[in-house]
Design an enzyme around this catalytic site. Structure first.
Site, PDB file in Angstrom:
ATOM      1  N   LEU A   1      -6.478  53.991   7.921  1.00 19.91           N
ATOM      2  CA  LEU A   1      -5.386  53.981   7.210  1.00 19.91           C
ATOM      3  C   LEU A   1      -4.873  52.585   6.994  1.00 19.91           C
ATOM      4  O   LEU A   1      -4.887  51.684   8.121  1.00 19.91           O
ATOM      5  CB  LEU A   1      -4.333  54.748   7.727  1.00 19.91           C
ATOM      6  CG  LEU A   1      -4.525  56.281   7.589  1.00 19.91           C
ATOM      7  CD1 LEU A   1      -3.352  57.045   8.206  1.00 19.91           C
ATOM      8  CD2 LEU A   1      -4.841  56.756   6.166  1.00 19.91           C
ATOM      9  N   ASP A   2      -4.510  52.216   5.689  1.00 16.79           N
ATOM     10  CA  ASP A   2      -3.774  50.763   5.744  1.00 16.79           C
ATOM     11  C   ASP A   2      -2.459  50.524   6.708  1.00 16.79           C
ATOM     12  O   ASP A   2      -2.143  51.710   6.972  1.00 16.79           O
ATOM     13  CB  ASP A   2      -3.339  50.405   4.256  1.00 16.79           C
ATOM     14  CG  ASP A   2      -4.576  50.280   3.257  1.00 16.79           C
ATOM     15  OD1 ASP A   2      -5.590  49.985   3.724  1.00 16.79           O
ATOM     16  OD2 ASP A   2      -4.211  50.672   2.188  1.00 16.79           O
ATOM     17  N   LYS A   3      -2.098  49.495   6.976  1.00 16.11           N
ATOM     18  CA  LYS A   3      -0.925  49.092   7.881  1.00 16.11           C
ATOM     19  C   LYS A   3       0.295  50.032   7.603  1.00 16.11           C
ATOM     20  O   LYS A   3       0.756  50.591   8.102  1.00 16.11           O
ATOM     21  CB  LYS A   3      -0.593  47.859   8.046  1.00 16.11           C
ATOM     22  CG  LYS A   3       0.588  47.507   8.620  1.00 16.11           C
ATOM     23  CD  LYS A   3       0.855  45.904   8.807  1.00 16.11           C
ATOM     24  CE  LYS A   3       1.988  45.557   9.571  1.00 16.11           C
ATOM     25  NZ  LYS A   3       2.457  44.015   9.296  1.00 16.11           N
TER      26      LYS A   3
ATOM     27  N   THR B   1       0.395  52.513   5.277  1.00 11.97           N
ATOM     28  CA  THR B   1       0.138  53.992   4.968  1.00 11.97           C
ATOM     29  C   THR B   1       0.346  54.573   6.109  1.00 11.97           C
ATOM     30  O   THR B   1      -0.402  54.435   7.110  1.00 11.97           O
ATOM     31  CB  THR B   1      -1.396  54.353   4.474  1.00 11.97           C
ATOM     32  OG1 THR B   1      -1.323  53.268   3.079  1.00 11.97           O
ATOM     33  CG2 THR B   1      -1.486  55.466   4.061  1.00 11.97           C
TER      34      THR B   1
ATOM     35  N   ARG C   1      -4.873  53.241  -3.881  1.00 13.84           N
ATOM     36  CA  ARG C   1      -4.204  52.239  -4.493  1.00 13.84           C
ATOM     37  C   ARG C   1      -4.655  51.512  -5.680  1.00 13.84           C
ATOM     38  O   ARG C   1      -4.253  51.433  -6.807  1.00 13.84           O
ATOM     39  CB  ARG C   1      -3.865  51.354  -3.314  1.00 13.84           C
ATOM     40  CG  ARG C   1      -2.995  51.853  -2.378  1.00 13.84           C
ATOM     41  CD  ARG C   1      -3.018  51.041  -1.149  1.00 13.84           C
ATOM     42  NE  ARG C   1      -2.335  49.705  -1.107  1.00 13.84           N
ATOM     43  CZ  ARG C   1      -2.454  48.781  -0.584  1.00 13.84           C
ATOM     44  NH1 ARG C   1      -3.132  48.803   0.623  1.00 13.84           N
ATOM     45  NH2 ARG C   1      -1.774  47.499  -0.744  1.00 13.84           N
TER      46      ARG C   1
END
Length: 346
Positions: free
Chosen positions: A167-169, A171, A266
């Protein structure tokens, strides 16, 4: 005394490991034996310094060599240089290789984990906002990988400490970790077969009236390498979305991944002209929304995206398992503020 050995059969360069201090490198703190001395061979004449070094030190990437040159850890005829500087053969090069963080073993760190499920084969966590999943440029410590190594030292024997998806930082939400090599292989195959189901809650600008899906390839942005984009040369990517609740100027969506590309939700929603609230990378310019919501939405500090559901087949038992986690505090607070603003209460 200097000991010479041939570097490569492609050139006549010679290499020395220094056995006595070099007066021009006295400011360096590395041991003298770590300093490398080259004489630029004639067949490098006309090359840029970084290109010549890439020939002489092929075990290092061009970007790493450029970094050393820029940090004055490479001297050309006893003087600092720049990567684009030309060499013509016969010059004296002094190189002090520096161990990069990515070459270091990752260290366990005592970082709290919100554990949703754990058994002998897998670990499911609820990742908080701000936690980087895997070490990388600018984030070599304080990551989920470091936390996992502290949580269970046996994960040091599993590639990437068992991480199979990310997961993105900024998110939040559910991630599954493999605790054994066998489980890691199984989970990777499930991800490839798309039998791992992941659902996200996303707050997007604009009013989407119906559910739908996006089937457009995603690849690296052609001019901004830190971004992804819809591009013909990208990899297949499918995102399904369902309208959960509509507000004046924004919509709460439940998104399901058919693939797992970097920044997929996104990028796809931004391509539809419905970027995520708070997305600093893919949100371009002011967005239309109800005046009473404008400040609330524009001031939200991260992309409003949360991995709320995860379902998979257990790697050992084959049992279908599923987990749900509620919205994190910051997103729940945002929705509470939206409701109050629209209802005219403070």
């Amino acid at each position: 005394m200097l000991q010479a050995v041939n570097v490569s059969n492609k050139n006549t360069a010679k290499l020395w490991r220094m056995t006595e201090p070099e007066k021009n490198l006295q400011d360096y703190s590395a041991p003298d034996e770590d300093i490398i001395h080259f004489i630029v061979p004639a067949d490098c004449a006309g090359l840029r310094l970084d290109q010549a070094l890439a020939r002489l030190m092929p075990e290092y990437s061009r970007s790493r060599l450029q970094e050393w040159i820029n940090q004055q850890q490479v001297l050309l005829d006893d003087s600092s240089a720049i990567p684009k500087q030309k060499v013509w053969g016969g010059e004296r090069l002094l190189v002090l290789p520096q161990v990069h963080m990515s070459d270091q073993p990752y260290l366990p760190e005592d970082i709290a984990l919100d554990i949703v499920h754990e058994d002998e084969e897998i670990l499911v966590i609820n990742k908080p906002v701000g936690l980087v999943v895997h070490p990388g440029s600018g984030n070599w410590q304080g990551t989920l990988l470091n936390a996992l190594l502290h949580h269970d030292s046996r994960l040091a024997d599993v590639p990437r400490a068992g991480i199979v998806h990310r997961l993105d930082k900024d998110t939040s939400g559910l991630l599954v970790i493999a605790k054994t090599l066998t489980s890691q292989t199984n989970l990777v195959r499930q991800l490839q077969a798309r039998s791992v189901k992941r659902e996200y809650l996303a707050l997007a600008y604009g009013e989407l009236r119906s559910s739908g899906f996006v089937d457009l390839p995603i690849g690296r942005h052609p001019s901004n390498r830190i971004k992804m984009a819809v591009t013909e040369t990208g990899k297949p990517a499918v995102t399904h979305y369902k309208v959960e609740k509509s507000y004046p100027g924004c919509t709460l969506l439940r998104c399901t991944l058919g693939t797992g590309r970097t920044h997929q939700i996104r990028v796809h929603l931004s391509h539809l002209k419905h970027p995520l609230v708070g997305d600093a990378v893919y949100l371009k310019g002011p967005q239309k929304c109800a005046p009473e919501l404008r400040d609330l939405l524009s001031n939200f500090p991260r992309q409003a995206l949360h991995a709320t559901r995860l379902a998979l087949d257990h790697p050992a038992s084959g049992e279908r398992m599923e987990w749900h986690v509620p919205l994190p505090q910051d997103m729940q607070q945002l929705f509470n503020q939206i409701e109050r603003a629209l209802n005219g209460s403070e």
